[in-house]
Design a protein around this motif. Sequence first.
Motif, mmCIF file in Angstrom:
data_model
loop_
_atom_site.group_PDB
_atom_site.id
_atom_site.type_symbol
_atom_site.label_atom_id
_atom_site.label_comp_id
_atom_site.label_asym_id
_atom_site.label_seq_id
_atom_site.Cartn_x
_atom_site.Cartn_y
_atom_site.Cartn_z
ATOM 1 N N LEU A 117 0.830 -1.208 0.000
ATOM 2 C CA LEU A 117 0.000 0.000 0.000
ATOM 3 C C LEU A 117 0.862 1.253 0.000
ATOM 4 N N ARG A 118 1.932 1.248 0.790
ATOM 5 C CA ARG A 118 2.798 2.429 0.835
ATOM 6 C C ARG A 118 3.534 2.618 -0.485
ATOM 7 N N ARG A 119 3.839 1.538 -1.167
ATOM 8 C CA ARG A 119 4.550 1.649 -2.448
ATOM 9 C C ARG A 119 3.639 2.098 -3.581
ATOM 10 N N HIS A 120 2.367 1.679 -3.540
ATOM 11 C CA HIS A 120 1.504 1.869 -4.699
ATOM 12 C C HIS A 120 0.316 2.804 -4.451
ATOM 13 N N ALA A 121 -0.201 2.858 -3.230
ATOM 14 C CA ALA A 121 -1.433 3.611 -2.969
ATOM 15 C C ALA A 121 -1.202 4.895 -2.194
ATOM 16 N N MET A 122 -0.099 4.990 -1.465
ATOM 17 C CA MET A 122 0.152 6.138 -0.590
ATOM 18 C C MET A 122 1.351 6.934 -1.077
ATOM 19 N N GLY A 123 1.207 8.246 -1.120
ATOM 20 C CA GLY A 123 2.331 9.141 -1.327
ATOM 21 C C GLY A 123 2.603 9.891 -0.044
ATOM 22 N N MET A 124 3.864 10.131 0.274
ATOM 23 C CA MET A 124 4.214 10.792 1.537
ATOM 24 C C MET A 124 5.265 11.861 1.303
ATOM 25 N N VAL A 125 5.043 13.022 1.924
ATOM 26 C CA VAL A 125 6.001 14.124 1.885
ATOM 27 C C VAL A 125 6.140 14.647 3.302
ATOM 28 N N PHE A 126 7.389 14.776 3.762
ATOM 29 C CA PHE A 126 7.627 15.221 5.128
ATOM 30 C C PHE A 126 8.439 16.515 5.136
ATOM 31 N N GLN A 127 8.534 17.107 6.323
ATOM 32 C CA GLN A 127 9.270 18.365 6.485
ATOM 33 C C GLN A 127 10.717 18.199 6.046
ATOM 34 N N ASN A 128 11.325 17.083 6.432
ATOM 35 C CA ASN A 128 12.671 16.752 5.960
ATOM 36 C C ASN A 128 12.530 16.182 4.550
ATOM 37 N N PHE A 129 13.132 16.837 3.573
ATOM 38 C CA PHE A 129 12.914 16.470 2.176
ATOM 39 C C PHE A 129 13.293 15.025 1.888
ATOM 40 N N GLY A 130 14.314 14.509 2.586
ATOM 41 C CA GLY A 130 14.675 13.098 2.454
ATOM 42 C C GLY A 130 15.211 12.716 1.092
ATOM 43 N N LEU A 131 15.824 13.662 0.389
ATOM 44 C CA LEU A 131 16.381 13.338 -0.925
ATOM 45 C C LEU A 131 17.704 12.590 -0.753
ATOM 46 N N LEU A 132 17.993 11.711 -1.694
ATOM 47 C CA LEU A 132 19.252 10.972 -1.663
ATOM 48 C C LEU A 132 20.335 11.836 -2.289
ATOM 49 N N PRO A 133 21.340 12.263 -1.515
ATOM 50 C CA PRO A 133 22.288 13.288 -1.986
ATOM 51 C C PRO A 133 23.155 12.841 -3.163
ATOM 52 N N HIS A 134 23.345 11.526 -3.323
ATOM 53 C CA HIS A 134 24.212 11.037 -4.393
ATOM 54 C C HIS A 134 23.453 10.791 -5.695
ATOM 55 N N LEU A 135 22.130 11.050 -5.685
ATOM 56 C CA LEU A 135 21.327 10.852 -6.889
ATOM 57 C C LEU A 135 20.902 12.197 -7.475
ATOM 58 N N THR A 136 20.787 12.248 -8.786
ATOM 59 C CA THR A 136 20.305 13.456 -9.454
ATOM 60 C C THR A 136 18.812 13.635 -9.197
ATOM 61 N N VAL A 137 18.303 14.781 -9.610
ATOM 62 C CA VAL A 137 16.865 15.036 -9.505
ATOM 63 C C VAL A 137 16.089 13.923 -10.203
ATOM 64 N N LEU A 138 16.504 13.588 -11.410
ATOM 65 C CA LEU A 138 15.798 12.556 -12.175
ATOM 66 C C LEU A 138 15.813 11.227 -11.441
#
Length: 354
Positions: A117-138
């Motif tokens: 459900l979390r992978r397919h039905a739920m989207g989540m955005v938190f205060q901490n952006f949680g981006l992976l620093p070694h990956l590009t935007v794409l």
Amino acid sequence: MSSAPSLASPRQVKLACRDLWKLYGARPRDAMAAAMPLVEDKDRLRSELAGSGHVAAVAGASLEVHEAEIFVLMGLSGSGKSTLLRCLTRLIEPTSGKVLLDGEDLLAASRHRMVELRRHAMGMVFQNFGLLPHLTVLDNVAFPLRVQGIEASKRYARAREMIELVGLRGLEGHFPSQLSGGQQQRVGIARSLAVGPQIWFLDEPFSALDPLIRRQMQDEFIRLQKMLRKTIVFVTHDVQEAFRLADRIAIMRHGSIVQMGTPAEIALAPANAYIAEFLRDIPTLRVIKAADVMRPLAADTSPAHVVSGSAVLEEIVPLVLNGTPLVGVQDEAGAIVGQVTAAEIAELARQGRD
């Protein structure tokens, strides 16, 4: 003031919780069972729980979130709003109660089912952006699709669509460290949308941003919702943000929901002094929409000016000041379905000053 005609048909319930509790302590389920006779008196119940070394972070919350609405959980720090959101997604396990997604009891779902459900039905955005620093935007945006095992060509095509949707075209090859805070949050939003979630959970997503960027992100959020019509649970402690974004609001205190309704319902009839204090700095005419207070159109009336039902009354004030006695209100199809008079706007403005 009499209730207004509705502009929309009732929406289907997408997500609901019933008498949801989350206790922290050594033996929360035993403590909950022992305290249940006091469930109608939450003050006594909290005292009883405290005596056994337990704290109720969520205390008997019940709510329904409708299809395609923005439902805002609002409250001060420590009110339980973020804990409630995490209980709705089972990122935190509730102590008791029910959580229903499209009628499915999530508290009875297996761990594997919740992962799906979390992978397919739920989207989540938190205060901490949680981006992976070694990956590009794409690659950041495509990452959840990679986890799903979607082939590279399809996931990158989807990621590019989402990047364009949030206004970051041309930055696909940048790394998070090369982006501003607002741009990083847009990447987080694009990533959460990449899986095409049925329901979208956002926990204080803009609170770390500067005021101007925060306002821009709110504008972006409103734009996206008009396009995508997602079902959204949005957490904030900012009353201005809540009243600007919400279709309905639940205000929390000490783990309990103390008032729930549309921004207009809460602004016009705060449940108690605590809610009234919350609303002290909210200009009434910026909160109430034409559809909230319109009356049926008088017979043989042809309004000189017409506004959308979603227009806030502040937008109508210039017309009133120019001598317009009443303004027509139209639905999404363009049909005139009601009217708002200058006298009613003046009365609401007076109430807002009292």
